[in-house]
Design an enzyme around this catalytic site. Structure first.
Site, PDB file in Angstrom:
ATOM      1  N   HIS A  34      -1.424   9.891  -4.126  1.00  0.00           N
ATOM      2  CA  HIS A  34      -0.868  10.510  -2.927  1.00  0.00           C
ATOM      3  C   HIS A  34       0.656  10.480  -2.937  1.00  0.00           C
ATOM      4  O   HIS A  34       1.288   9.649  -3.607  1.00  0.00           O
ATOM      5  CB  HIS A  34      -1.383   9.810  -1.671  1.00  0.00           C
ATOM      6  CG  HIS A  34      -0.962   8.367  -1.588  1.00  0.00           C
ATOM      7  ND1 HIS A  34       0.286   7.966  -1.173  1.00  0.00           N
ATOM      8  CD2 HIS A  34      -1.636   7.235  -1.895  1.00  0.00           C
ATOM      9  CE1 HIS A  34       0.377   6.661  -1.218  1.00  0.00           C
ATOM     10  NE2 HIS A  34      -0.780   6.177  -1.662  1.00  0.00           N
ATOM     11  N   GLU A  66      -8.381   3.003  -1.663  1.00  0.00           N
ATOM     12  CA  GLU A  66      -7.516   1.942  -2.163  1.00  0.00           C
ATOM     13  C   GLU A  66      -8.183   0.585  -1.931  1.00  0.00           C
ATOM     14  O   GLU A  66      -9.251   0.503  -1.298  1.00  0.00           O
ATOM     15  CB  GLU A  66      -6.155   2.034  -1.459  1.00  0.00           C
ATOM     16  CG  GLU A  66      -5.093   1.040  -1.908  1.00  0.00           C
ATOM     17  CD  GLU A  66      -4.755   1.150  -3.401  1.00  0.00           C
ATOM     18  OE1 GLU A  66      -5.634   0.783  -4.213  1.00  0.00           O
ATOM     19  OE2 GLU A  66      -3.627   1.546  -3.745  1.00  0.00           O
TER      20      GLU A  66
END
Length: 319
Positions: free
Chosen positions: A54, A166
């Site tokens: 990202h 994550e």
């Protein structure tokens, strides 16, 4: 255990200055060229993954100044910074210029604001305009982004998958919102793989271990083999990528491992090939052709002259 293994798509091209007679790089390349034979795999046992970390989020900025900031509830499901959106725009230009945007069949995103914002900004259909009959990938100002809505027109399918999140736990930036909230912000993303509306995976007092992230990454790769798409973009996180790739890339040549398994920068794209060695994926090729249709005698080129010679001798004996 996952049957996937990794292969890098990018070529190895060190600077000329690195090639001294005793250079370890030169030696390593010689080892690659001489002692290691190229590996062969059926095409239908391979998938091409375009891995993206990202773009810059507000948690990245705060965490670089003070690592303890990741513990702050104020960074819950952190969104992209204005710089992060610039990074998204730059990567979008790149994927369009190199033709990648025309190849991708599926976009997978971790279900957090920063990953979904990055995914739709890079691989989506561009600004949404009034009168379009398609569902927007992102509504205007999603996550206080000050961005216009993003269209799903001419874009590949987008799917949110929890396996590629994550590290879970403790850090509030890694805690997700409810699926029902996300569905309002990202109407054209498919959230059906999500098993629960609320985030039951994130724990306030337990941080997922690196080994657990790697194991989850292997499960994610196994899940990919249940998909028919061969060219897939995955928008996810630094920690997930680092530990997953290092677990799957153990047997890579050191130079290739350095290319594939190093940490990702914000909004970096890295393309790899994964190979299904366990044959858990589709066993059918869409491009292979069986030949000999209609049926007939196929002769190896080295035996054809012999056969013709024998036929000629037989004909002569009957004359």
């Amino acid at each position: 255990m996952s049957g996937a293994c990794l292969a890098n798509l990018s070529s190895i091209s060190p600077e000329p200055s690195s090639f001294s007679p005793k250079s370890p790089i030169r030696s390593s390349l010689s080892d690659m060229d001489g002692s290691a034979c190229p590996s062969l795999f059926p095409l239908h046992r391979c998938k091409t993954l375009h891995l993206v970390r990202h773009a810059q989020g507000f948690h990245n900025v705060a965490g670089e100044k003070d690592h303890s900031a990741y513990l702050s509830p104020e960074l819950f499901d952190a969104q992209l910074t204005p710089l992060g959106w610039q990074q998204v725009d730059n990567l979008r230009k790149h994927v369009n210029a190199c033709g990648l945007s025309n190849k991708i069949e599926l976009v997978i995103a971790s279900p957090l604001l920063r990953t979904m914002q990055t995914a739709v900004g890079v691989f989506g259909g561009g600004d949404y305009t009034d009168g379009l009959s398609v569902t927007p990938l992102m509504v205007a100002n999603a996550g206080n982004s000050n961005r216009s809505a993003i269209s799903s027109l001419n874009a590949p399918p987008f799917v949110a998958v929890e396996l590629c999140r994550e590290h879970l736990g403790v850090h509030f930036c890694d805690k997700r919102r409810s699926v029902s909230e996300y569905e309002l912000l990202f109407p054209a993303i498919d959230f059906s793989p999500m098993e629960t509306n609320e985030d039951i995976l994130w724990k306030a007092d337990v941080r997922e271990a690196n080994e657990e992230v790697a194991e989850r990454g292997k499960k994610f790769m196994d899940w990919l083999w249940t998909r028919k798409e061969k060219e897939i973009a995955v928008v996810t996180h630094s920690g997930f990528l680092f530990h997953t790739l290092n677990a799957l890339g153990k047997d890579l040549h050191p130079l290739m491992k350095e290319e594939v398994c190093k940490h990702f920068a914000n909004c970096e794209l890295r393309s790899i090939v994964i190979v299904d060695k366990s044959a858990i994926g589709s066993g059918n090729s869409e491009t292979n052709y069986p030949g000999r249709i209609p049926g007939g005698l196929d002769l190896p080129s080295d035996s054809a002259p012999k056969k013709h010679s024998e036929k000629g001798a037989s004909t002569n004996s009957l004359a």
